[in-house]
Design a protein around this motif. Sequence first.
Motif, PDB file in Angstrom:
ATOM      1  N   ASP A 146       0.822  -1.218   0.000  1.00 45.72           N
ATOM      2  CA  ASP A 146       0.000   0.000   0.000  1.00 45.72           C
ATOM      3  C   ASP A 146       0.855   1.267   0.000  1.00 45.72           C
ATOM      4  N   GLY A 147       2.174   1.101  -0.148  1.00 46.34           N
ATOM      5  CA  GLY A 147       3.050   2.261  -0.240  1.00 46.34           C
ATOM      6  C   GLY A 147       3.616   2.707   1.097  1.00 46.34           C
ATOM      7  N   SER A 148       3.073   2.201   2.192  1.00 46.92           N
ATOM      8  CA  SER A 148       3.588   2.615   3.500  1.00 46.92           C
ATOM      9  C   SER A 148       4.919   1.914   3.777  1.00 46.92           C
ATOM     10  N   LYS A 149       5.647   2.461   4.759  1.00 47.50           N
ATOM     11  CA  LYS A 149       6.934   1.879   5.132  1.00 47.50           C
ATOM     12  C   LYS A 149       6.859   1.346   6.546  1.00 47.50           C
ATOM     13  N   LYS A 150       7.444   0.159   6.752  1.00 45.12           N
ATOM     14  CA  LYS A 150       7.488  -0.387   8.108  1.00 45.12           C
ATOM     15  C   LYS A 150       8.930  -0.692   8.480  1.00 45.12           C
ATOM     16  N   ARG A 151       9.345  -0.213   9.652  1.00 45.45           N
ATOM     17  CA  ARG A 151      10.696  -0.515  10.126  1.00 45.45           C
ATOM     18  C   ARG A 151      10.648  -1.726  11.043  1.00 45.45           C
ATOM     19  N   VAL A 152      11.610  -2.621  10.854  1.00 45.42           N
ATOM     20  CA  VAL A 152      11.667  -3.810  11.709  1.00 45.42           C
ATOM     21  C   VAL A 152      13.022  -3.817  12.405  1.00 45.42           C
ATOM     22  N   GLU A 153      13.033  -3.946  13.705  1.00 44.14           N
ATOM     23  CA  GLU A 153      14.313  -3.966  14.401  1.00 44.14           C
ATOM     24  C   GLU A 153      14.977  -5.323  14.230  1.00 44.14           C
ATOM     25  N   GLY A 154      16.269  -5.287  13.934  1.00 43.60           N
ATOM     26  CA  GLY A 154      17.004  -6.539  13.762  1.00 43.60           C
ATOM     27  C   GLY A 154      17.913  -6.477  12.559  1.00 43.60           C
ATOM     28  N   TYR A 155      18.314  -7.653  12.102  1.00 37.55           N
ATOM     29  CA  TYR A 155      19.298  -7.752  11.021  1.00 37.55           C
ATOM     30  C   TYR A 155      18.614  -8.202   9.731  1.00 37.55           C
ATOM     31  N   VAL A 156      18.896  -7.501   8.666  1.00 31.50           N
ATOM     32  CA  VAL A 156      18.085  -7.626   7.448  1.00 31.50           C
ATOM     33  C   VAL A 156      17.988  -9.051   6.908  1.00 31.50           C
ATOM     34  N   THR A 157      19.095  -9.797   6.932  1.00 32.10           N
ATOM     35  CA  THR A 157      19.080 -11.144   6.338  1.00 32.10           C
ATOM     36  C   THR A 157      18.147 -12.069   7.124  1.00 32.10           C
ATOM     37  N   ASP A 158      18.188 -11.910   8.455  1.00 30.21           N
ATOM     38  CA  ASP A 158      17.287 -12.707   9.297  1.00 30.21           C
ATOM     39  C   ASP A 158      15.824 -12.312   9.047  1.00 30.21           C
ATOM     40  N   ILE A 159      15.607 -11.015   8.926  1.00 29.48           N
ATOM     41  CA  ILE A 159      14.223 -10.532   8.810  1.00 29.48           C
ATOM     42  C   ILE A 159      13.610 -10.952   7.471  1.00 29.48           C
ATOM     43  N   ILE A 160      14.394 -10.857   6.405  1.00 29.48           N
ATOM     44  CA  ILE A 160      13.868 -11.276   5.090  1.00 29.48           C
ATOM     45  C   ILE A 160      13.527 -12.772   5.123  1.00 29.48           C
ATOM     46  N   THR A 161      14.340 -13.534   5.830  1.00 27.00           N
ATOM     47  CA  THR A 161      14.046 -14.969   5.948  1.00 27.00           C
ATOM     48  C   THR A 161      12.799 -15.200   6.815  1.00 27.00           C
ATOM     49  N   ASP A 162      12.687 -14.437   7.914  1.00 31.56           N
ATOM     50  CA  ASP A 162      11.455 -14.532   8.734  1.00 31.56           C
ATOM     51  C   ASP A 162      10.223 -14.307   7.859  1.00 31.56           C
ATOM     52  N   LYS A 163      10.300 -13.262   7.059  1.00 34.73           N
ATOM     53  CA  LYS A 163       9.155 -12.900   6.223  1.00 34.73           C
ATOM     54  C   LYS A 163       8.892 -13.971   5.162  1.00 34.73           C
ATOM     55  N   THR A 164       9.959 -14.577   4.676  1.00 39.39           N
ATOM     56  CA  THR A 164       9.836 -15.664   3.701  1.00 39.39           C
ATOM     57  C   THR A 164       9.060 -16.832   4.312  1.00 39.39           C
ATOM     58  N   ILE A 165       9.483 -17.214   5.495  1.00 38.69           N
ATOM     59  CA  ILE A 165       8.852 -18.367   6.150  1.00 38.69           C
ATOM     60  C   ILE A 165       7.401 -18.041   6.535  1.00 38.69           C
ATOM     61  N   GLU A 166       7.199 -16.811   7.013  1.00 48.30           N
ATOM     62  CA  GLU A 166       5.836 -16.376   7.332  1.00 48.30           C
ATOM     63  C   GLU A 166       4.926 -16.489   6.112  1.00 48.30           C
ATOM     64  N   TRP A 167       5.442 -16.011   4.979  1.00 47.58           N
ATOM     65  CA  TRP A 167       4.619 -16.044   3.765  1.00 47.58           C
ATOM     66  C   TRP A 167       4.294 -17.487   3.379  1.00 47.58           C
ATOM     67  N   LEU A 168       5.302 -18.352   3.492  1.00 51.00           N
ATOM     68  CA  LEU A 168       5.066 -19.762   3.144  1.00 51.00           C
ATOM     69  C   LEU A 168       4.008 -20.373   4.066  1.00 51.00           C
ATOM     70  N   LYS A 169       4.078 -19.999   5.350  1.00 58.51           N
ATOM     71  CA  LYS A 169       3.122 -20.542   6.324  1.00 58.51           C
ATOM     72  C   LYS A 169       1.700 -20.065   6.043  1.00 58.51           C
ATOM     73  N   ASN A 170       1.595 -18.808   5.666  1.00 53.61           N
ATOM     74  CA  ASN A 170       0.271 -18.191   5.593  1.00 53.61           C
ATOM     75  C   ASN A 170      -0.270 -18.037   4.185  1.00 53.61           C
ATOM     76  N   ARG A 171       0.269 -18.797   3.248  1.00 52.28           N
ATOM     77  CA  ARG A 171      -0.232 -18.672   1.877  1.00 52.28           C
ATOM     78  C   ARG A 171      -1.744 -18.826   1.852  1.00 52.28           C
ATOM     79  N   LYS A 172      -2.373 -17.995   1.006  1.00 48.44           N
ATOM     80  CA  LYS A 172      -3.835 -17.971   0.990  1.00 48.44           C
ATOM     81  C   LYS A 172      -4.405 -19.255   0.416  1.00 48.44           C
ATOM     82  N   ASP A 173      -3.869 -19.638  -0.747  1.00 46.09           N
ATOM     83  CA  ASP A 173      -4.451 -20.780  -1.445  1.00 46.09           C
ATOM     84  C   ASP A 173      -3.374 -21.841  -1.607  1.00 46.09           C
ATOM     85  N   LYS A 174      -3.377 -22.801  -0.693  1.00 46.75           N
ATOM     86  CA  LYS A 174      -2.279 -23.770  -0.694  1.00 46.75           C
ATOM     87  C   LYS A 174      -2.416 -24.835  -1.785  1.00 46.75           C
ATOM     88  N   THR A 175      -3.523 -24.761  -2.539  1.00 46.93           N
ATOM     89  CA  THR A 175      -3.634 -25.708  -3.662  1.00 46.93           C
ATOM     90  C   THR A 175      -2.855 -25.204  -4.867  1.00 46.93           C
TER      91      THR A 175
END
Length: 723
Positions: A152-181
């Motif tokens: 939506d164009g907004s910016k969110k800051r996340v405290e921590g180290y970028v490589t870890d955070i991008i991986t967190d977000k990767t795993i989160e996305w895999l977990k929460n996929r909308k349509d797993k079929t």
Amino acid sequence: MKRLATAILAIALPALSAEQPNILFIFTDDHALQAISAYGGRFEKIAPTKNIDRLAKEGMIFRNSFCGNSICGPSRASILTGKHSHVNGFMDNDSGLFDGGQQTFPKLLQKAGYETALIGKWHLVSNPTGFDHWEILPSQGSYVNPDFIQMDGSKKRVEGYVTDIITDKTIEWLKNRKDKTKPFVLMTQQKAPHRSWVPAPRHYKLFDGIDMPEPPTLFDDHSHRIEALKKQEMTIAKHFSWGLDMFLHGKPTDPRFIGGLANGEYARMTNAQKTEFDAAYGPENEKLLAALPTMTDDDLTRWKYQRYIKNYLRTIRAVDENVGRTLEYLEESGLAKSTVVIYSSDQGFYLGEHGWYDKRWMFEESLKMPCVIRWPGVIKPGVEPEAMIQNIDYAPTFLEMAGAAIPADMQGKSIVPILKGEGKTPDDWRNAVFYQYSGENTHHVARHDGVRDSRHKLMHFPDTKEWMLFDLEKDPQEMKNVFADPTYSAVAEKMKTLYADLKKQYAANDSNLPMHRLKESWWKDRWVVKNKEVHNSKDAKIVFLGDSITQAWEDTGKSAWDKHFAPLGAVNWGYSGDRTEHLIWRLQNGNIQRLNPKVAVILIGTNNTGHSQRPAAETLAGIRQTLNDLSWKWPDTKIILMSIFPRAEKADDPLRQLNDEINEQLKTLVNGKRIHLLDINAKFMNDEGTLRKELLPDLLHLSPAAYDIWADALSSKLNELGL
Ligand code: CA
């Protein structure tokens, strides 16, 4: 009827998806092969990458994998489009934005039923297109407490180290996929190990007390090659900054560092993070400051190399740990078997070789891209293919994996036959790769292009018309240019032929390689003025694109312009002396896509003829590229393509004939719906074909009366098109 079609589709998709693997593309920034232990090299034992190595062991590792343009944005654009930079329009990081309206593999995978996502570094200026989900770092992004741009164009800051955070977000996305079929393609794009190499705090002290091995060419004096090598600004000895690169505080106390660039990552840290950072780097920094006054240049270069390479390898340790974490999640979630995992990076990097950091050059260290692929049940593990692959191959490869058609205009080739064929090189595979770096202000590396086959490499430097030839078998470090060596004359000829062939195959020539003229002050001034004008001309119904003949609507043709086109809010994008490559650069880098005109009038090419008598086919390629760019920017705009006006007095003049030849070929670009050819050349000539001097007084440019003729003809054409 429509509902029925949807129902059939809904039934068809899950069945199809059973055949379609998931694709997880783990992509880093500037990760050189020599820093991946699976590729060997001097850090193999001292700084192993065990998780990337695991992928290689369970899959395939490509040792002959190359980029087509060794910088961040362009390599990414080539991956998305399957096309070299001069075709997808993203030539360099200095100028412009990626045209997200064009065809990309994520869009085609969406059509093939895939859910698509991208998380991490994007670096293509415009927002991602073709992704159901994206979350990106702004521009280069930050290592420390990074910001992420949301959909939506907004910016969110996340405290921590970028490589870890991008991986967190990767795993989160895999977990929460909308349509797993649905099958998915997920691009996890790390910032690391890009400059300024800030490690995760847990790795600050990794490699402390170890002397990292130096490359044999750390003190390369750049002799035996062309002078351009000495003009770059990317040496470890002279071009590291005190703050940004070397993590020193305050102003430089020694002229052998560049000042000015502060450590911006330090500024992002919380007080606690700063304390941890200073505790790690402070003691070594103090030792350096004390030793600096008496330190020899070579010793200081060695110190800088150690500081640099340890930080670089520390950032990679975090990458490798996170690759491991991602692979573990795939196991746990049961996704591992149905997911192709690719590890790659946008290009290679100099880790002190030739005395350098950074990339850009067509030398091996930055030309090569890591490529490791695991595809359970398809790839025979442990195979190391010989085939030369390139970043333009990813898009067609992903499409073939998904069972989708590969569009004919993609320039890369799918490597699926290699993956399925136990690594064997297909009979019709390429025997050389094409490379092209268009030059940027950063680091002052001269623009060049070239070809590399399995044994030799030829580089061409158009600004100085110089060549370099290297024998990679006898001179793997590329220390000696043998282009002028008589014993290599046959090789040089062969490579020049290959170079010409590949340029032809990839439609790369001076006429369609975007080029600016910003070094000419009037041109630069006009560029600024014209972009402002676009800003204020949102309702323009007609835009004129071209060279001096178009520009002169502003003076010689002004009365006709005022009468016919000014009422339509017309915009004049004519620049005196421009050739096709300049117009292409302007289209790709300006703000003209803000307009949405009903009609664009294009007259370009006579300077391609006049300045250097380029072959008609090359000028045609430039005009074709112009039309191609406009078809992305203004899909609904009608194009009136003008036949190039006649030049020179007599019909048998070679320049006139060359323009005639281009005009004949322009007919192949016309389609009745969008692109219309308008040829008014007969009006400028007498019966026997000599130019009418009252209309073209200097036998090239138009008189006011000639502008009236052109304006009348255009007005009729506009009427004919119903505008
Ligand atoms: Ca990069």
